[in-house]
Design an enzyme around this catalytic site. Structure first.
Site, PDB file in Angstrom:
ATOM      1  NE  ARG A  90       1.669   4.284  -4.092  1.00 65.55           N
ATOM      2  CZ  ARG A  90       2.215   3.087  -4.303  1.00 65.55           C
ATOM      3  NH1 ARG A  90       1.924   2.090  -3.504  1.00 65.55           N
ATOM      4  NH2 ARG A  90       3.057   2.896  -5.284  1.00 65.55           N
ATOM      5  CE1 TYR A  91      -2.568   2.964  -0.456  1.00 64.20           C
ATOM      6  CE2 TYR A  91      -0.283   2.411   0.015  1.00 64.20           C
ATOM      7  CZ  TYR A  91      -1.447   2.189  -0.700  1.00 64.20           C
ATOM      8  OH  TYR A  91      -1.492   1.197  -1.633  1.00 64.20           O
ATOM      9  NE  ARG A  94      -1.368   1.644   4.551  1.00 66.60           N
ATOM     10  CZ  ARG A  94      -2.461   2.159   4.009  1.00 66.60           C
ATOM     11  NH1 ARG A  94      -2.962   3.295   4.476  1.00 66.60           N
ATOM     12  NH2 ARG A  94      -3.040   1.561   2.994  1.00 66.60           N
ATOM     13  CB  CYS A 103      18.205  -7.598  -2.169  1.00 71.19           C
ATOM     14  SG  CYS A 103      16.937  -6.324  -2.223  1.00 71.19           S
ATOM     15  CB  CYS A 107      13.587 -10.707  -7.142  1.00 73.21           C
ATOM     16  SG  CYS A 107      13.572 -11.215  -5.418  1.00 73.21           S
ATOM     17  CB  CYS A 110      13.360  -6.344  -8.339  1.00 74.42           C
ATOM     18  SG  CYS A 110      13.326  -5.091  -7.043  1.00 74.42           S
ATOM     19  NE  ARG A 112      10.360   0.333  -3.861  1.00 76.94           N
ATOM     20  CZ  ARG A 112       9.896  -0.324  -2.787  1.00 76.94           C
ATOM     21  NH1 ARG A 112      10.657  -1.182  -2.136  1.00 76.94           N
ATOM     22  NH2 ARG A 112       8.678  -0.105  -2.360  1.00 76.94           N
ATOM     23  CG  ASP A 270       4.359  -3.700  -9.552  1.00 75.72           C
ATOM     24  OD1 ASP A 270       3.119  -3.615  -9.475  1.00 75.72           O
ATOM     25  OD2 ASP A 270       5.108  -3.634  -8.565  1.00 75.72           O
ATOM     26  CG  ASP A 307       1.347  -1.083  -5.867  1.00 72.33           C
ATOM     27  OD1 ASP A 307       0.672  -0.036  -5.762  1.00 72.33           O
ATOM     28  OD2 ASP A 307       2.284  -1.373  -5.115  1.00 72.33           O
ATOM     29  CE  LYS A 314       1.059  -2.815  -1.326  1.00 73.44           C
ATOM     30  NZ  LYS A 314       1.550  -1.468  -0.962  1.00 73.44           N
TER      31      LYS A 314
HETATM   32  C1  LIG Z   1       2.292  -1.236   0.044  1.00 68.84           C
HETATM   33  C2  LIG Z   1       2.603   0.103   0.483  1.00 68.84           C
HETATM   34  C3  LIG Z   1       2.233   0.537   1.752  1.00 68.84           C
HETATM   35  C4  LIG Z   1       1.520  -0.355   2.743  1.00 68.84           C
HETATM   36  O1  LIG Z   1       0.263  -0.733   2.281  1.00 68.84           O
HETATM   37  P1  LIG Z   1      -0.660  -1.680   3.156  1.00 68.84           P
HETATM   38  O2  LIG Z   1      -1.811  -1.977   2.273  1.00 68.84           O
HETATM   39  O3  LIG Z   1      -1.001  -0.925   4.406  1.00 68.84           O
HETATM   40  O4  LIG Z   1       0.153  -2.909   3.482  1.00 68.84           O
HETATM   41  C5  LIG Z   1       2.540   1.817   2.114  1.00 68.84           C
HETATM   42  N1  LIG Z   1       3.173   2.654   1.277  1.00 68.84           N
HETATM   43  C6  LIG Z   1       3.536   2.277   0.035  1.00 68.84           C
HETATM   44  C7  LIG Z   1       4.205   3.264  -0.855  1.00 68.84           C
HETATM   45  C8  LIG Z   1       3.267   0.984  -0.404  1.00 68.84           C
HETATM   46  O5  LIG Z   1       3.627   0.607  -1.634  1.00 68.84           O
END
Ligand SMILES: *Cc1c(COP(=O)(O)O)cnc(C)c1O
Length: 374
Positions: A90-91, A94, A103, A107, A110, A112, A270, A307, A314
């Site tokens: 998504r980012y 990362r 798990c 929870c 959750c 998910r 969420d 989120d 986020k």
């Molecule tokens: C939370 C999340 C991350 C990591 O986000 P950071 O702000 O770097 O901690 C990466 N990918 C997804 C899909 C996430 O939900």
């Protein structure tokens, strides 16, 4: 069998066992666990003090989970951002890799909920696909192992994943998100720590929502991870009736720091189907951050984030009243006590970036305008 597996196997998963231990209505619980599984480890069961308390609410199925008709299963649209199975990209730099649906506890809130509880771990072929994707995507420098809970993998599978990830030259960080240290502390063994140590830098973000979760055994498990060189962060979900109170949240943050864990994120709940009875107003979270900022150690303050529904990622939120006004002359600020302060902006013009030290010859040489970019 390893001790922690035996302890996990002694968790409560059957409605009738829960009814025996906590006196709940078997029929009601049965109506829920078909859709949304339950598991309560001995550690978590032991921290429940009374019916409906903060620990109970997190793990005991509630019929309200079944009354949530409008909400979506996947409000963050993770399934749409998955280029290969179990990987969410998504980012820019990362990715999230979901290595299991299991798990230690399920929870009730959750995100998910649509996925968790199914048996099995990431298969060899799926790991190969994820590794191939990461190898091809040289912009990815940070992988987050999540799930489910990656620390439920047996040691050899966890090591297989870490080892494979470390064959990717551009990958810098490996992070794990886990609720295991707080719910199944017996899983944190010297053998596990020895494995983790081989693949640094490894970071862990541990899930904690209430100060009662930080028992002596849990703190000891966290200490073992910290001693293995793992920087520990905490992720907390703001939950109605659990921690939506400034005093409880402050106690939680202090307990985390005592356990050598730095609070990282506080999440607004969420919109996931089956969890909406846990939601609080956004103001609740902002007020909690305000009640912490300046009143206690800055180390104790997490980032409050939402989120964004629809897959926006986020988004951080800050209480709005610290900056009253800003223009080219300066900013009017208010501190945690509500007192006003003025901070002047640097004057615009060629000399504004000059160092305010008594400059020696070499610094003077730089200040004649020829080296603006220094
Ligand atoms: C939370 C999340 C991350 C990591 O986000 P950071 O702000 O770097 O901690 C990466 N990918 C997804 C899909 C996430 O939900």
């Amino acid at each position: 069998m390893e001790a922690w597996r035996r302890i996990l196997a002694n968790s409560i998963v059957k409605p009738k066992d829960l009814a025996e231990r906590l006196g709940v209505d078997v029929k009601k619980i049965e109506a829920i666990v078909g859709d949304y599984p339950m598991r309560i480890t001995p550690t978590v069961l032991g921290t429940i003090k009374e019916t409906g308390d903060a620990i109970w609410k997190q793990v005991v199925p509630d019929i309200a989970e079944m009354d949530d008709f409008d909400a979506e299963d996947d409000p963050l649209e993770e399934d749409l951002m998955s280029p290969v199975p179990h990987l969410v990209h998504r980012y820019p730099d990362r990715v999230l890799l979901m290595v299991t649906n299991q798990c230690p506890i399920y929870c009730r809130f959750c995100t998910r909920k649509r996925l968790v509880g199914k048996p099995g771990f990431l298969k060899k072929g799926e790991l190969d696909q994820a590794i191939a994707y990461l190898r091809a995507h040289t912009e990815v420098r940070d992988v987050i192992l999540s799930g489910g809970d990656p620390l439920l993998l047996p040691d050899h599978l966890l090591e297989r994943i870490l080892k494979a990830l470390r064959t990717i030259p551009h990958l810098e960080l490996v992070r794990l998100g886990s609720r295991v240290p707080g719910t199944l502390p017996e899983r944190i063994t010297p053998e596990l720590c020895a494995i983790v140590k081989k693949y640094h830098p490894i970071y862990m973000n541990l899930h904690f929502n209430h100060p009662d979760e930080l028992t002596p055994a849990v703190k000891k498990a966290c200490g073992m991870l910290a001693d293995a060189g793992v920087p520990l962060g905490a992720q907390t979900v703001l939950l109605k009736g659990v921690n939506d109170d400034p005093e409880i949240m402050k106690r939680l943050m202090h307990q985390l720091l005592l356990a050598r864990i730095k609070p990282y994120y506080l999440y607004q709940a969420d919109l996931t189907k089956g969890t909406n009875h846990f939601r609080t107003t956004v103001e609740t979270g902002l007020n909690i951050i305000k009640s912490l900022q300046g009143h206690t150690s800055g180390m104790a303050i997490p980032h409050f984030v939402i989120d964004a529904p629809g897959g926006g990622g986020k988004i951080p939120l800050l209480p709005g009243d610290y900056m009253v006004h800003m223009d080219a002359d300066g900013v009017l600020l208010k501190n945690y006590e509500g007192k006003a302060f003025h901070y002047p902006q640097p004057k615009l013009g060629a000399t504004r970036e000059l160092p305010m030290v008594s400059a020696g010859p070499s610094l003077n040489a730089c200040s004649n305008g020829e080296h603006d970019d220094l």
